[in-house]
Scaffold this active site. Structure first.
Site, PDB file in Angstrom:
ATOM      1  N   CYS A   1      -7.168   0.339  -2.801  1.00 17.48           N
ATOM      2  CA  CYS A   1      -7.738   0.452  -4.181  1.00 17.48           C
ATOM      3  C   CYS A   1      -9.051   0.912  -3.980  1.00 17.48           C
ATOM      4  CB  CYS A   1      -7.748  -1.087  -4.632  1.00 17.48           C
ATOM      5  SG  CYS A   1      -8.727  -1.180  -6.097  1.00 17.48           S
TER       6      CYS A   1
ATOM      7  N   GLU B   1      -2.900   5.039  -1.583  1.00 18.29           N
ATOM      8  CA  GLU B   1      -1.607   4.363  -2.311  1.00 18.29           C
ATOM      9  C   GLU B   1      -1.435   4.597  -3.719  1.00 18.29           C
ATOM     10  OE1 GLU B   1       0.068  -0.148  -2.907  1.00 18.29           O
ATOM     11  OE2 GLU B   1      -1.438   0.146  -1.367  1.00 18.29           O
TER      12      GLU B   1
END
Length: 558
Positions: free
Chosen positions: A422, A456
């Site tokens: 993140c 990700e």
């Protein structure tokens, strides 16, 4: 003898007086009949207007004319039964009333807008308490609720019990009001209000104080074994989704006061919700006060309901603790000893620093950081399970402390070699180059680890734009410095630590990858390289990451 001029309506007998009197009587009768007819019209019109308004206010809003007692519509004014007025003043009053009603029918601006039931309640909303159907209210005054503060089930009650408690409190309140009125009347002629304040407590007040003291003394000092088992069973079966059992914990008097305060607070929140001052359903936080900035939020974040329903949060920019009011924040800042994020400072150049924070060692700080990030990220799902992650927090330092610029998180052990889980740049620091610095720092750590990394998925919209811009810049810089004849995607990946899949997608977007004679060829487009170099020279040496300023060794087990 001269012939007399005959008046209209005179008879042939030549008596003028009798003819004139008869003519006057006929005129009076006609005037009286005309007045009565106008009176009938006035009262008939008034009754018609009243009946039409009653029909308009009805649920079906029927536009048919009013019915007679026989069930048929009147065919003329003579079919409407009205009584004659007793005097002319009644006729004038009715005529004025009719004119006022007709004028008001054309001007509806003074009428308040009626709030329908379905406008007050959004039936798509649900109470967050598990197993609750959103029916009833803790106060007993409303048919539905949408928050824990008004949920009867959360307070271990039913909707019918809440209504019964409301009736009980209303009865006691009416009795108390009567007693207060009687005391006011009896003391009306006594001393003034200022002198009364300095008087000693009355006999009635002393008796009430003794009664409360006796009620508190009668309470058992502790719970017996059965009660303790009941409380523990309730706690284990419901957890935090229900209010703990409060019976026998305190006196009945104090428990009643607490219930009244709960109901009153719930009623105040319901009024604020209906007025639109409290967010509904999603409990959306509108703004946050963060340091010297007031930031508008973009998405919902799962803060506790007691904070989320406020609409505005106040946060400490150093420890990230969230508070309800400016006063609490001011008191906290006077006592808060934090001036930078917890963890190890692994990078510093100028006023830019990066701290490595372990989610296992600093759990509360990392949880607050994730909740803060969710206010500006759409796809983020990590909130509380922060122990398997490392957080790299970038700050900008001044004489007051290290202010949060942005951060990225990564798994301690990623089987897919993700170097970012993140990433976020705070809104007040966006479009200043800090996002690219965070991305470059994540790839710098991958180079030190001698790994190939990739973010990700899925990426947010702004994250995807930032990464594509970074990959484009890395490839064009590599091609600008490349002096060989053959370019290999594998070599580019090993030198830049960028995943080959990301390199291929970037080359395709730049139209530098072609398929020719069964092979994929990388074309070195000099025009794109020259444009990039011109922009790089014009921009100068702005915010960049210096690899020599990194003081870091990979954690064990990675």
């Amino acid at each position: 003898m001269p012939r007399r001029k005959r008046t209209a309506g005179s008879s042939s007998d030549g008596t003028e007086d009798s003819d004139f009197s008869a003519d006057l009587e006929h005129t009076e009768v006609s005037e009286s009949a005309r007045r009565r007819s106008s009176t009938r019209l006035t009262r008939a019109s008034l009754r018609l207007s009243r009946s039409s308004q009653d029909l308009k206010q009805g649920p079906d809003r029927d536009e048919t004319p009013p019915r007679t007692p026989t069930g048929n519509a009147p065919s003329s004014e003579s079919d409407i039964e009205v009584s004659s007025p007793s005097n002319d003043l009644e006729d004038e009053r009715l005529a004025k009333e009719l004119s006022l009603k007709e004028a008001a029918a054309h001007d509806l601006s003074h009428r308040p807008k009626r709030r329908r039931f379905h406008e007050s309640y959004n039936f798509n909303m649900k109470c967050p308490t598990p197993g609750c159907n959103s029916l009833g209210h803790l106060t007993g005054r409303h048919e539905r609720h949408f928050s824990i503060s008004g949920c009867p089930l959360y307070h271990n009650l039913s909707a019918d019990e809440c209504k019964t408690v409301l009736m009980f409190f209303q009865g006691k309140a009416s009795t108390r009001d009567k007693q207060t009125e009687e005391r006011t009347l009896s003391h009306r002629h006594e001393e003034s209000r200022h002198s009364t304040r300095s008087q000693a407590p009355t006999e009635r007040q002393l008796r009430y104080k003794e009664k409360v003291t006796e009620l508190r003394r009668k309470r058992n000092s502790g719970l017996n074994k059965e009660q303790k088992e009941k409380y523990m069973e309730h706690r284990q079966s419901h957890g935090t989704s229900r209010e703990p059992l409060l019976e026998n914990i305190t006196s009945d008097y104090d428990l009643e006061l607490f219930r009244k305060a709960q109901a009153r607070a719930s009623e105040d929140l319901e009024k604020l919700r209906l007025a639109g001052q409290v967010s509904e359903g999603s409990n959306m936080i509108k703004t946050i006060v963060f340091g010297r900035y007031e930031l508008d939020t973009w998405y919902h974040s799962p803060y506790p309901e007691e904070y989320a329903r406020l609409g505005r949060l106040y946060m400490c920019e150093f420890c990230l603790k969230y508070m309800k009011s400016q006063t609490i924040l001011r008191r906290h800042m006077a006592k808060c000893v934090w001036k930078h994020p917890p963890g190890d400072e692994i990078y510093r150049k100028g006023n830019i620093s990066v701290f490595e924070v372990d989610g296992k060692k600093n759990k509360i700080y990392c949880q607050n950081l994730c909740l803060l990030a969710k206010l500006f990220l759409d796809h983020k799902t990590l909130y509380y399970d922060v122990e398997p992650f490392l957080f790299y927090v970038m700050t900008e330092a001044d004489n007051t402390g290290c202010h949060l610029v942005g951060y990225f998180s990564k798994e301690k052990n990623s089987f897919l070699n993700y170097n970012v889980s993140c990433i976020l740049t705070m809104p007040q620091y966006m479009r200043q180059g800090y996002g690219k610095m965070l991305i470059d720092f994540s790839y710098l750590l991958s180079k030190v680890e001698e790994k190939v990394g990739s973010p990700e998925r899925p990426l947010s919209d702004l994250g995807l734009i930032s990464y594509r811009s970074y990959w484009k810049e890395v490839l064009l810089r590599y091609l600008y410095n490349f002096q060989g004849k053959e370019i290999s995607i594998k070599e580019i990946s090993q030198e830049t630590a960028v995943n080959p899949v990301d390199i291929v997608s970037t080359l395709q977007s730049l139209q530098m990858l072609k398929y020719w004679k069964g092979k994929h060829l990388v074309l070195k487009r000099q025009d794109l390289i020259d444009d990039w170099k011109a922009k790089e020279t014009k921009r100068g040496n702005g915010k960049t990451i210096d690899p020599t300023a990194l003081k870091w060794t990979p954690p064990k087990g990675t």
